[in-house]
Design a protein around this motif. Structure first.
Motif, mmCIF file in Angstrom:
data_model
loop_
_atom_site.group_PDB
_atom_site.id
_atom_site.type_symbol
_atom_site.label_atom_id
_atom_site.label_comp_id
_atom_site.label_asym_id
_atom_site.label_seq_id
_atom_site.Cartn_x
_atom_site.Cartn_y
_atom_site.Cartn_z
ATOM 1 N N ALA A 25 0.839 -1.194 0.000
ATOM 2 C CA ALA A 25 0.000 0.000 0.000
ATOM 3 C C ALA A 25 0.876 1.247 0.000
ATOM 4 O O ALA A 25 0.388 2.348 0.189
ATOM 5 C CB ALA A 25 -0.937 0.006 1.198
ATOM 6 N N GLU B 141 -1.351 6.049 -4.008
ATOM 7 C CA GLU B 141 -2.135 5.139 -3.176
ATOM 8 C C GLU B 141 -2.271 5.613 -1.741
ATOM 9 O O GLU B 141 -3.101 5.108 -1.000
ATOM 10 C CB GLU B 141 -1.547 3.721 -3.237
ATOM 11 C CG GLU B 141 -0.157 3.527 -2.624
ATOM 12 C CD GLU B 141 0.974 3.723 -3.639
ATOM 13 O OE1 GLU B 141 0.936 4.749 -4.342
ATOM 14 O OE2 GLU B 141 1.871 2.877 -3.705
ATOM 15 N N THR B 142 -1.439 6.603 -1.329
ATOM 16 C CA THR B 142 -1.515 7.085 0.047
ATOM 17 C C THR B 142 -2.144 8.467 0.134
ATOM 18 O O THR B 142 -2.211 9.053 1.203
ATOM 19 C CB THR B 142 -0.105 7.160 0.672
ATOM 20 O OG1 THR B 142 0.737 7.928 -0.199
ATOM 21 C CG2 THR B 142 0.490 5.785 0.839
ATOM 22 N N TYR C 144 -10.361 7.058 -4.829
ATOM 23 C CA TYR C 144 -10.721 6.575 -6.166
ATOM 24 C C TYR C 144 -11.493 7.651 -6.925
ATOM 25 O O TYR C 144 -11.323 7.841 -8.122
ATOM 26 C CB TYR C 144 -11.583 5.303 -6.074
ATOM 27 C CG TYR C 144 -10.850 4.062 -5.599
ATOM 28 C CD1 TYR C 144 -9.464 4.035 -5.489
ATOM 29 C CD2 TYR C 144 -11.539 2.892 -5.294
ATOM 30 C CE1 TYR C 144 -8.799 2.909 -5.063
ATOM 31 C CE2 TYR C 144 -10.888 1.745 -4.865
ATOM 32 C CZ TYR C 144 -9.518 1.753 -4.741
ATOM 33 O OH TYR C 144 -8.867 0.623 -4.318
ATOM 34 N N TYR D 226 -8.747 -1.974 -0.490
ATOM 35 C CA TYR D 226 -7.448 -2.636 -0.577
ATOM 36 C C TYR D 226 -7.566 -4.042 0.016
ATOM 37 O O TYR D 226 -8.239 -4.263 1.018
ATOM 38 C CB TYR D 226 -6.393 -1.825 0.193
ATOM 39 C CG TYR D 226 -6.091 -0.462 -0.396
ATOM 40 C CD1 TYR D 226 -6.677 -0.044 -1.591
ATOM 41 C CD2 TYR D 226 -5.217 0.417 0.232
ATOM 42 C CE1 TYR D 226 -6.405 1.215 -2.125
ATOM 43 C CE2 TYR D 226 -4.935 1.678 -0.299
ATOM 44 C CZ TYR D 226 -5.534 2.068 -1.474
ATOM 45 O OH TYR D 226 -5.258 3.303 -2.013
ATOM 46 N N ALA E 257 -2.783 -2.530 -2.248
ATOM 47 C CA ALA E 257 -3.541 -1.425 -2.849
ATOM 48 C C ALA E 257 -3.895 -1.776 -4.283
ATOM 49 O O ALA E 257 -3.074 -2.305 -5.028
ATOM 50 C CB ALA E 257 -2.717 -0.144 -2.801
ATOM 51 N N PHE F 33 -0.056 4.674 -8.805
ATOM 52 C CA PHE F 33 0.725 4.376 -7.611
ATOM 53 C C PHE F 33 1.945 5.286 -7.546
ATOM 54 O O PHE F 33 2.357 5.873 -8.550
ATOM 55 C CB PHE F 33 1.171 2.912 -7.610
ATOM 56 C CG PHE F 33 0.035 1.938 -7.624
ATOM 57 C CD1 PHE F 33 -0.737 1.715 -6.492
ATOM 58 C CD2 PHE F 33 -0.281 1.239 -8.774
ATOM 59 C CE1 PHE F 33 -1.791 0.819 -6.502
ATOM 60 C CE2 PHE F 33 -1.336 0.338 -8.795
ATOM 61 C CZ PHE F 33 -2.090 0.131 -7.653
#
Lengths: 191, 569
Positions: free
Chosen positions: A80, B121-122, B126, B201, B215, B236
C-alpha cells in the motif's frame, strides 16, 4: 466573456461525466465480467484463502524460502506504499547498503559463489518486484535445499521449471516469480 | 546489449512508424469534421456549451476559450482534492489534500505535466483519481491536440480569419480519438494483468504468515490514457514501475507505443492538412534521428554497468540467466535495455511515466532524459505539444536559412515576418526563464529537498524544474518536492511552461491563417529535403544545448567523471 465561461463550464461537466465516470465504470464493468481474476489483482490462493498477488512481491526471510530483492516499499514489501531508494549511483550510502546486503547474503549462503547476483543487493524500482533473475534463484538453491532437507538437484529443477522466458521470445528479461516458486516449494517439500 | 534488446527497439520503432500514417489520416478526417458517427452525441454537447460545429473562432477567442476551460478544470480538480474526505469512492478513507499540494497537483494535471509531489495510493481517493485525474488526463491531452490542429490550420488556410472552434476540437479529440483507443487499450491491459476494480485494498496473509495490504483500484483505465495522452501521472507512487501498472514486458510495449502514437501521427496529419505528406515525414525524420542519438548515448552508458560494483563482489555481467547491469531502481522483468528505452521514450515525449527510477540511472544515462526535456520535448513530444513545440524550431530554422541566403524567409508558402519571430522567441524563452529563474530561487531557499550530495544533488533540483517547465512530470524522485516552496514554484513553472508557449503559438496560427499563400520561387528554401532536416536538428541542439550545457556539465557530466575516478559522495 459569459459565452466563453459557459462553454468552459459545460465542457468540463460533459468531459467529467464521459471520461471521469462513464469511461472508468464501463471499463471496470467489462473487465470484471471478462477478466475477473486479472481485474481483481491476480490473487493467488492456498486452500481458498488469498496468500498474495502473483504480480506483487512479498517479504521472505526464512532460509527455507527463496528471497526476493531488497525492498524500500514502506518498511519492506508494503503493497500500500510503493517506493524506491532513488539514491544516486555516486551515493556512498547506497554503496554501503550494497556491501552490507552482500555480506549478509554470503553469510546466509556459505555454499554459494562469492559474487552475488546484482538484483539481490539492489532495491527494485517499485519495492514490490515479484521477480528475481534466474541467476539469483540458482544462487540460493543450496541454502533452500539444506533448510528444507531436500536435494539441491530437486530444488534446482524446480527453479528451472519456474523460469519464465522473454515475452514473445525477445521482450523484457527472463524471470522467476518468487511467490509462485515458494508456493511450489511448499507443495513439493512441506516443511 | 544483445539481439533481444536490439529487436525490442526495432519492433517498437516499426510499430510507431506503421501507426503514423493510419492515425495521421484518421485524425485529419476527424478534425476536418468528416467523421460523424457520434454526431448525435456531439450536437447536445455543443448546444450545452452554446456553440455549434460550424461556428469558427478567431485565434484570440480560441485562446480565451482554452484558458477558461483550463481554469475551470483546475478549480474543479483543486476542489475535489480538498473535499475528498467527505465524498464517496474513498475506501481507504484518505483525508483532504493540503492546499499547496492540491494547487501543485491541479496545475500539474491541467498542464498535461502530471508531476507528482504525492504518492497516489496514500493520498488520492478513487473518486479523485477518476473524476479528477483521469478527466484531466483526457482533456489536457485533447487541449494539446487542439492547439496543434489550430496551428496546422493556420499554415493550411490562407486569407482566413479563424483557426477552428476550441470546444469542437476538444470534444472530437476525446470522442473519436482518445476514448475509443483507451477503452480497447485498457481492456487489453486488464487481460495482461492490470487490475480494474473499485474494491477496498485487499488484505492477505503471506506464506511466512505476515499481513500484506495490497492497494488496487481502477488502474487499467488510468494507465491507458496516462500513456496515450502523454500525461504520465501514476496510479501508484512508483508509477509504471509498479507491477500492477505494468506487469510485463508486453504491457510495457503497449505503454511505449501509446506514448508515441498520437505525437508521431500528428506529424502526418500536419503533412496531409498542409497538402504535402512529405513535409510531415521530414519533421518525423528529424525527430527520429534525435531519438536515436539520445537512446544510443543512454544505452551506451547504462549497459556497461556500475564502474565500482565488480570490485565489491557483485555480479552484474549480462548472461542468459540475468540482464545484469546496475539494477538499483530497476525491475528484473525489464532489465537494463527496456528500462533505458522507456526513460528515453517518456522524456522525448512529454509523458513522464517511469518504469525505472531515473534518479538511480548511471550519470550519462540519467543525463539524456534531462537533455531531452531541455530540448523542449520536440522528439515526438507531448500529444500536440511536440508538434507545436517543433514548429517553433522550424520557424527559427527557416528564419536562419533566410538570413543566410539574404531573402525573406517563408514556410509552406507563408512569409515569416518579424512579429512571428518575436512571438516564437517569446515561447522559446519560457524555458530558460522558468528553469533559470524559478530554479535559482529554489536553489537558494529550497536546497533542503535535495537528497544526494555532490554533483548529483544539483541534477536532482535541476531535473525537477526542467521537468515541470517542460510539462514532463518525471523526476529524480529522491528530491523531496512536497514542500510549500517547491509546490508553489513548480506549480508556477508548469503553468508558465504550458501557457507561455500556447498563447504565442495561437497568435502565430492566427497570423498565418490571415496571410496569403505565395507560390514557391527559385529562392525558396525547400523544407521537404535532407538539408532542412539537418538544419532543423542543428537548431534544436544549439538552442537547447547551449542554453543549458553549464547545468549538464556541473551535474551529470561531473558525476560521471568523479564516479569513474572512484569518488562517492
Amino acid at each position: 466573456m459569459w459565452s466563453v465561461m459557459r462553454a468552459a463550464g459545460g465542457l468540463v461537466l460533459v468531459m467529467t461525466m464521459m471520461t471521469g465516470v462513464a469511461y472508468p465504470l464501463t471499463v471496470t464493468g467489462v473487465a470484471q465480467a471478462v477478466f475477473p481474476w486479472q481485474a481483481g489483482g491476480s490473487l493467488l490462493e492456498r486452500d481458498g484463502v488469498p496468500v498474495g498477488s502473483a504480480l506483487i512481491g512479498q517479504a521472505f526471510s526464512q532460509p527455507g524460502y527463496f528471497h526476493g530483492r531488497p525492498s524500500l516499499a514502506g518498511t519492506g514489501y508494503d503493497a500500500a506504499s510503493s517506493g524506491a531508494s532513488n539514491l544516486a549511483p555516486s551515493s556512498a550510502a547506497l554503496m554501503a547498503a550494497i556491501d552490507q546486503r552482500a555480506a549478509a547474503l554470503r553469510q546466509e549462503n556459505p555454499e554459494a559463489p562469492h559474487d552475488v547476483p546484482v538484483d539481490l543487493v539492489t532495491a527494485s524500482a517499485s519495492g514490490l518486484d515479484p521477480h528475481i533473475s534466474p541467476a539469483a534463484a540458482l544462487w540460493q538453491v543450496n541454502r533452500v535445499a539444506r533448510a528444507r532437507g531436500a536435494s539441491p538437484e530437486a530444488v534446482r529443477a524446480l527453479v528451472m521449471a519456474h523460469v519464465e522466458g522473454r515475452a514473445l521470445g525477445f521482450l523484457g528479461e527472463p524471470v522467476v516469480n518468487v511467490l509462485r516458486l515458494n508456493q511450489a516449494l511448499d507443495q513439493m517439500q512441506p516443511r | 546489449m544483445d539481439a533481444n534488446g536490439l529487436l525490442t527497439i526495432v519492433v517498437f520503432c516499426a510499430l510507431v512508424l506503421a501507426l503514423t500514417p493510419l492515425l495521421g489520416r484518421y485524425m485529419t478526417a476527424v478534425f476536418d469534421g468528416q467523421v460523424k458517427g457520434l454526431g448525435w452525441l456531439e450536437r447536445p454537447i455543443y448546444r450545452l456549451c452554446g456553440t455549434s460545429a460550424d461556428e469558427e473562432q478567431h485565434w484570440s477567442r480560441y485562446a480565451l476559450s482554452l484558458l477558461a476551460f483550463s481554469a475551470v478544470g483546475m478549480l474543479l480538480l483543486y476542489a475535489l482534492q480538498r473535499l475528498q474526505g467527505g465524498l464517496p469512492w474513498n475506501p481507504a478513507g484518505l483525508a483532504a489534500v493540503a492546499p499547496d499540494l492540491a494547487f501543485n497537483t491541479a496545475a500539474s494535471f491541467v498542464t498535461n505535466t502530471n508531476w507528482q509531489s504525492y504518492g497516489g495510493e496514500t493520498t488520492l481517493s478513487y473518486l479523485t483519481q477518476m473524476a479528477g485525474m483521469t478527466v484531466q488526463n483526457f482533456v489536457s491531452a485533447a487541449t494539446g491536440i487542439a492547439v496543434a490542429i489550430a496551428l496546422i490550420r493556420g499554415f493550411a488556410r490562407h486569407s482566413a480569419r479563424t483557426v477552428g472552434n476550441f470546444t469542437v476540437d476538444v470534444t472530437r479529440a476525446v470522442l473519436y480519438l482518445l476514448l475509443p483507443l483507451c477503452v480497447v487499450g485498457a481492456l487489453a491491459l486488464v487481460a495482461l494483468g492490470v487490475p480494474q476494480n473499485l474494491s477496498a485494498y485487499t488484505s492477505v496473509t503471506t506464506l511466512e504468515g505476515a499481513q500484506q495490504l495490497i492497494a488496487q483500484g481502477p488502474v487499467a483505465s488510468q494507465m491507458m490514457i496516462k500513456h496515450l495522452g502523454t500525461n504520465g501521472g501514476g496510479f501508484f507512487n512508483v508509477n509504471a514501475a509498479h507491477p500492477f501498472e505494468n506487469p510485463s514486458a508486453l504491457t510495457n510495449l503497449i505503454h511505449m507505443v501509446a506514448i508515441f502514437a498520437i505525437g508521431a501521427g500528428l506529424t502526418n496529419t500536419f503533412g496531409r492538412m498542409v497538402g504535402s505528406q512529405r513535409q510531415g515525414w521530414m519533421i518525423l525524420t528529424a525527430m527520429t534521428i534525435l531519438f536515436g542519438l539520445s537512446l544510443a548515448v543512454a544505452l551506451g552508458a547504462e549497459v556497461q554497468g556500475h564502474p565500482l560494483l565488480a570490485a565489491h563482489g557483485i555480479d552484474q555481467l549480462a548472461s542468459p540467466w540475468q540482464s545484469g547491469g546496475f539494477l538499483e531502481g530497476k525491475e528484473v522483468r525489464f532489465g537494463v535495455v527496456t528500462s533505458v528505452l522507456f526513460s528515453i521514450v517518456t522524456t522525448a515525449a512529454s509523458c513522464g511515466a517511469v518504469i525505472a527510477m531515473h534518479d538511480s540511472l548511471l550519470p550519462l544515462a540519467g543525463m539524456m532524459p534531462l537533455l531531452n526535456m531541455m530540448l523542449g520535448e520536440v522528439i515526438i513530444g507531448g500529444v500536440g505539444a511536440g508538434l507545436y513545440g517543433m514548429m517553433l524550431f522550424v520557424l527559427l530554422a527557416v528564419f536562419i536559412a533566410g538570413l543566410m541566403v539574404g531573402r525573406t524567409p517563408e514556410y509552406l508558402g507563408k512569409k515569416i515576418e518579424g512579429r512571428d519571430m518575436t512571438l516564437a522567441l517569446l515561447a522559446i524563452l519560457a524555458f530558460p526563464l522558468c528553469i533559470f529563474g524559478l530554479g535559482s530561487i529554489a536553489m537558494v531557499w529550497g536546497q533542503g529537498a535535495i537528497q544526494d550530495a555532490g554533483p548529483h544533488g544539483l541534477s536532482e533540483l535541476v531535473y525537477a524544474y526542467v521537468s515541470a517547465t517542460a510539462n514532463n512530470g518525471s523526476a529524480f524522485a529522491g528530491f523531496s518536492a512536497n514542500t510549500l516552496l517547491h509546490n508553489i514554484l513548480l506549480g508556477l513553472a508548469m503553468l508558465a511552461g504550458r501557457f507561455m508557449v500556447i498563447i504565442p503559438l495561437l497568435a502565430i496560427a492566427g497570423a498565418m491563417a490571415a496571410r496569403k499563400t505565395i507560390p514557391p520561387s527559385a529562392g525558396t528554401f525547400p523544407t521537404d529535403g535532407g538539408l532542412f532536416v539537418v538544419l532543423l536538428i542543428m537548431v534544436v541542439l544549439v538552442i537547447g544545448g547551449l542554453t543549458f550545457f553549464p547545468l549538464l556539465a556541473l551535474g551529470p557530466l561531473a558525476e560521471h567523471l568523479t564516479l569513474a575516478a572512484g569518488t562517492l559522495f
